[in-house]
Enzyme design. Sequence first.
Site, PDB file in Angstrom:
ATOM      1  N   ASP A  72       0.872  -1.256   0.082  1.00 43.74           N
ATOM      2  CA  ASP A  72      -0.100  -0.006  -0.043  1.00 43.74           C
ATOM      3  C   ASP A  72       0.820   1.091   0.074  1.00 43.74           C
ATOM      4  OD1 ASP A  72      -2.134  -1.787   0.107  1.00 43.74           O
ATOM      5  OD2 ASP A  72      -3.014  -1.082   1.937  1.00 43.74           O
ATOM      6  N   HIS A 123      -6.396   2.453  -4.578  1.00 45.29           N
ATOM      7  CA  HIS A 123      -6.425   2.632  -3.207  1.00 45.29           C
ATOM      8  C   HIS A 123      -7.525   3.812  -2.805  1.00 45.29           C
ATOM      9  CE1 HIS A 123      -5.689   1.412   0.927  1.00 45.29           C
ATOM     10  NE2 HIS A 123      -4.602   2.073   1.241  1.00 45.29           N
ATOM     11  N   HIS A 127      -8.111   8.603  -0.748  1.00 45.25           N
ATOM     12  CA  HIS A 127      -7.708   7.687   0.781  1.00 45.25           C
ATOM     13  C   HIS A 127      -9.163   7.764   1.259  1.00 45.25           C
ATOM     14  CE1 HIS A 127      -5.748   5.718   4.062  1.00 45.25           C
ATOM     15  NE2 HIS A 127      -5.478   5.111   2.891  1.00 45.25           N
ATOM     16  N   HIS A 221       3.265  -2.065   3.783  1.00 43.60           N
ATOM     17  CA  HIS A 221       3.370  -0.519   3.679  1.00 43.60           C
ATOM     18  C   HIS A 221       4.747  -0.056   3.209  1.00 43.60           C
ATOM     19  CE1 HIS A 221      -0.429  -0.868   5.667  1.00 43.60           C
ATOM     20  NE2 HIS A 221      -0.805   0.636   5.190  1.00 43.60           N
TER      21      HIS A 221
END
Length: 260
Positions: A72, A123, A127, A221
């Site tokens: 991510d 994604h 956000h 991440h």
Amino acid sequence: MKKFVSLIILAVVCFLVNTVSAMPTEEAYGYGYKKQYNEQPPDLGFYAPLIEKYNGIYMGDPNKKKVYLTFDNGYEQGYTGTILDILKEKQVPATFFLTGHYVDDAPKLVKRMVEEGHIIGNHSNDHLDFTKASEEKIKQDLKTLDEKIMKHTKQNSVTFFRPAKGIFNEKSLKITDELGYVNVFWTVAFVDWFSDRKNGWKHAFNEVMEQVHPGAIILLHTVSQDNADALTHLIDELRKRGYEFGSLDELLWDDLVPTE
């Protein structure tokens, strides 16, 4: 006559009850699961059938020693280049879930991801918590980011979506599914998104190795230096234990292949 009217009322009530019960719930969920360890997949509880209902995925075949790396990327912290170097050296595919901010801020890295054979997933441009957004806002958010991704890369479509912060509900699953996205969750993850927290590469390594299992979708991440430093060790150790690395698009292909 009264009996006939009563039957009509009862039929209408039953219809309304069934209609309401069939409608997607608006209750928001924060994705999670009960860890099992010892190379056993976690217990997802009611999340598993809910995700499957809308054609989402959270792991591959639990009988095959293959895992799937996903990252991510909300913003760039200086470690993605190293991660890409390692993936290229080790010949490991990955999927990067990007926000609009990331694409705007690091277009060269975004282009490199696709050029080196990786997949870019959506994604959410902002956000955004889709459980609090209207359908129109969700559609616009997804479209905006897809266009950014395709502008900077040769990837001509965006198939995979991962909800921001892992927050979702049945409504958001239904909307994204109907738009043609595959919601991607995971079965291996840990708290690794605080860029100012450095626990050392062994911490990241141990967290993944303790949870890994056949079919695992691993979430990392890229803002974590620990993850970048641990990646080579993880790949080597997983291969040593007999694991292979797959690409998420293989999971879609597997669904299309008829079984004996």
